[in-house]
Design an enzyme around this catalytic site. Structure first.
Site, PDB file in Angstrom:
ATOM      1  N   LYS A   5      -0.588   0.589   7.689  1.00  0.00           N
ATOM      2  CA  LYS A   5      -1.865   0.478   7.231  1.00  0.00           C
ATOM      3  C   LYS A   5      -1.951  -1.192   6.762  1.00  0.00           C
ATOM      4  O   LYS A   5      -3.316  -1.297   6.961  1.00  0.00           O
ATOM      5  CB  LYS A   5      -2.008   1.224   5.918  1.00  0.00           C
ATOM      6  CG  LYS A   5      -3.017   0.900   5.104  1.00  0.00           C
ATOM      7  CD  LYS A   5      -3.884   1.912   4.771  1.00  0.00           C
ATOM      8  CE  LYS A   5      -4.731   1.623   3.620  1.00  0.00           C
ATOM      9  NZ  LYS A   5      -4.481   0.763   2.573  1.00  0.00           N
ATOM     10  N   HIS A  10       3.759   6.051   1.153  1.00  0.00           N
ATOM     11  CA  HIS A  10       4.981   5.494   0.443  1.00  0.00           C
ATOM     12  C   HIS A  10       6.242   6.575   0.620  1.00  0.00           C
ATOM     13  O   HIS A  10       7.348   6.226   1.026  1.00  0.00           O
ATOM     14  CB  HIS A  10       5.033   5.139  -1.094  1.00  0.00           C
ATOM     15  CG  HIS A  10       3.921   4.211  -1.313  1.00  0.00           C
ATOM     16  ND1 HIS A  10       2.691   4.461  -1.966  1.00  0.00           N
ATOM     17  CD2 HIS A  10       3.852   2.894  -1.036  1.00  0.00           C
ATOM     18  CE1 HIS A  10       1.944   3.372  -2.151  1.00  0.00           C
ATOM     19  NE2 HIS A  10       2.614   2.394  -1.857  1.00  0.00           N
ATOM     20  N   MET A  66      -4.267   6.908   3.566  1.00  0.00           N
ATOM     21  CA  MET A  66      -3.957   6.886   2.083  1.00  0.00           C
ATOM     22  C   MET A  66      -3.819   5.469   1.430  1.00  0.00           C
ATOM     23  O   MET A  66      -3.169   4.634   2.348  1.00  0.00           O
ATOM     24  CB  MET A  66      -2.441   7.578   2.196  1.00  0.00           C
ATOM     25  CG  MET A  66      -2.728   9.135   2.429  1.00  0.00           C
ATOM     26  SD  MET A  66      -1.611  10.037   1.747  1.00  0.00           S
ATOM     27  CE  MET A  66      -2.062  11.613   1.995  1.00  0.00           C
ATOM     28  N   VAL A  78      -0.277   7.075   7.065  1.00  0.00           N
ATOM     29  CA  VAL A  78      -0.450   8.356   6.772  1.00  0.00           C
ATOM     30  C   VAL A  78      -1.804   8.746   6.193  1.00  0.00           C
ATOM     31  O   VAL A  78      -2.291   7.887   5.657  1.00  0.00           O
ATOM     32  CB  VAL A  78       0.529   8.859   5.595  1.00  0.00           C
ATOM     33  CG1 VAL A  78       0.545  10.256   5.251  1.00  0.00           C
ATOM     34  CG2 VAL A  78       1.983   8.622   6.039  1.00  0.00           C
ATOM     35  N   GLN A 133      -0.116  -7.637   7.142  1.00  0.00           N
ATOM     36  CA  GLN A 133       1.084  -7.919   6.034  1.00  0.00           C
ATOM     37  C   GLN A 133       2.435  -7.919   6.818  1.00  0.00           C
ATOM     38  O   GLN A 133       3.292  -8.662   6.742  1.00  0.00           O
ATOM     39  CB  GLN A 133       0.961  -7.170   4.833  1.00  0.00           C
ATOM     40  CG  GLN A 133       2.090  -7.209   4.144  1.00  0.00           C
ATOM     41  CD  GLN A 133       2.069  -6.141   2.699  1.00  0.00           C
ATOM     42  OE1 GLN A 133       1.426  -6.617   1.784  1.00  0.00           O
ATOM     43  NE2 GLN A 133       2.509  -5.092   2.772  1.00  0.00           N
ATOM     44  N   GLY A 150       3.929   0.595  -6.655  1.00  0.00           N
ATOM     45  CA  GLY A 150       4.112   1.683  -7.198  1.00  0.00           C
ATOM     46  C   GLY A 150       2.596   2.640  -7.048  1.00  0.00           C
ATOM     47  O   GLY A 150       2.082   2.202  -5.816  1.00  0.00           O
ATOM     48  N   ARG A 208      -5.464   2.480  -3.613  1.00  0.00           N
ATOM     49  CA  ARG A 208      -6.729   2.444  -4.115  1.00  0.00           C
ATOM     50  C   ARG A 208      -7.946   3.526  -4.051  1.00  0.00           C
ATOM     51  O   ARG A 208      -9.005   3.349  -4.481  1.00  0.00           O
ATOM     52  CB  ARG A 208      -7.417   0.967  -3.649  1.00  0.00           C
ATOM     53  CG  ARG A 208      -6.600  -0.227  -3.978  1.00  0.00           C
ATOM     54  CD  ARG A 208      -7.353  -1.610  -3.576  1.00  0.00           C
ATOM     55  NE  ARG A 208      -6.701  -2.749  -4.287  1.00  0.00           N
ATOM     56  CZ  ARG A 208      -5.938  -3.304  -3.762  1.00  0.00           C
ATOM     57  NH1 ARG A 208      -5.393  -3.274  -2.341  1.00  0.00           N
ATOM     58  NH2 ARG A 208      -5.450  -4.553  -4.378  1.00  0.00           N
TER      59      ARG A 208
HETATM   60  O1  PAF Z   1       2.098  -3.673   0.052  1.00  0.00           O
HETATM   61  C1  PAF Z   1       2.537  -3.753  -0.951  1.00  0.00           C
HETATM   62  O2  PAF Z   1       2.593  -2.914  -1.713  1.00  0.00           O
HETATM   63  C2  PAF Z   1       2.600  -5.060  -1.478  1.00  0.00           C
HETATM   64  O3  PAF Z   1       1.779  -6.035  -0.793  1.00  0.00           O
HETATM   65  C3  PAF Z   1       4.215  -5.853  -1.537  1.00  0.00           C
HETATM   66  C4  PAF Z   1       4.622  -5.677  -0.190  1.00  0.00           C
HETATM   67  C5  PAF Z   1       5.060  -4.933  -2.462  1.00  0.00           C
HETATM   68  C6  PAF Z   1       4.224  -7.029  -2.083  1.00  0.00           C
HETATM   69  O4  PAF Z   1       3.899  -7.007  -3.511  1.00  0.00           O
END
Ligand code: PAF
Length: 284
Positions: free
Chosen positions: A149, A37, A184, A176, A153, A31, A187
């Site tokens: 970004k 996003h 962006m 972005v 991960q 969120g 946080r």
């Molecule tokens: O990148 C994120 O927002 C989070 O690490 C994810 C992939 C939604 C897992 O909680």
């Protein structure tokens, strides 16, 4: 747009869409949505028949001293944005359902998770891969969208998806940035005006590295030193050049390498990166 709270209902919705022959695109998020996003959601809507956004602030991936409690929660605004972009369903499970009493199961990707952010956040990635696995099992997507970004991960999830035969295509889209270069991030709202100005040294350092790489510099130390000089106003966690697939430090620049930085600006930990392809000379 449907809002779905349980894994069973989510899976039933996904199975029904699959049975109709639809391709499902999925954007997992915590969120506090921003333009980064939005770019993932737009790509999903364009490239798939139906699209799901998940909103779940995953408590396990925050260490006890981190910002779980104050992480921005903007559910209503997030849903409005998702609906405007054309998302078909929002999956927003509750913490108690995601982690029932006596929860005991984790998914772990080795090696790629040990350096960079994994060094200062040692339990972070196993909790990310675990929650993403659970989200994948509920949403049953054909494609899932992540941002460059969070480059480490993205590499970790891509590897997990391949190693465990999830059969999901992982799509990673560019960072972005704000007009002044700041990457962006949800946080960024923590930053005071003075901190935000100082935070620009991350993207400026990377821009300087890009300039050096494009002018033919290939010495790892020279690149890292240039970024370090640019970032003198913040508390550096790491500045590292790693190979783009294994996330291992490189001593020479060959193939695809990731130049990744992390730093504290006040209390806020920010990350940023660029990818360099030494064969083509292209920085992304
Ligand atoms: O990148 C994120 O927002 C989070 O690490 C994810 C992939 C939604 C897992 O909680």
């Amino acid at each position: 747009m449907r809002i779905i709270e349980t894994a069973d209902e989510m899976r039933a919705w996904a199975y029904a869409r699959r049975a109709e022959g639809n391709w499902i695109g999925f954007v997992p998020t915590m969120g506090a949505l921003h333009e980064g996003h939005a770019s993932l959601m737009r790509a999903s809507v364009e490239q798939n028949d139906v699209s799901v956004l998940s909103i779940f602030v995953n408590p396990t991936q925050f260490a006890p001293h981190e910002d779980y409690n104050r992480y921005p929660r903007t559910f209503e605004a997030d849903c409005e944005l998702a609906e405007r972009i054309g998302i078909d369903a929002v999956y927003a499970p509750r913490v108690e359902r995601m982690y029932p009493p006596n929860y005991a199961t984790y998914v772990e990707v080795r090696r790629l998770t040990e350096g960079l952010c994994g060094r200062s956040r040692p339990t972070h990635f196993r909790c990310v891969t675990t929650v993403v696995t659970k989200l994948f099992h509920a949403v049953c997507p054909h494609r899932a969208y992540f941002g460059q970004k969070d480059a480490q991960q993205a590499a970790v999830i891509r590897r997990m998806t391949r190693d465990l035969d999830f059969g999901i295509e992982i799509v990673v889209l560019p960072i972005v940035r704000e007009p002044d270069g700041l990457a962006m991030s949800s946080r960024n709202v923590y930053l005071s005006a003075e901190e935000r100005a100082r935070a620009l040294c991350l993207s400026r350092g990377l821009l300087e590295a890009q300039r050096l790489l494009e002018s033919g510099e290939r010495r790892v130390d020279a690149i890292v030193d240039a970024v370090r000089n640019a970032m003198s106003g913040v508390q550096i966690d790491y500045i590292e050049l790693v190979d783009a697939d294994e996330m291992q430090p490189v001593s020479e620049i060959r193939g695809r390498v990731l130049l990744a930085v992390a730093a504290y600006v006040g209390q806020t930990r920010l990350i940023d990166n660029i990818m360099f392809d030494a064969e083509s000379g292209i920085v992304t």
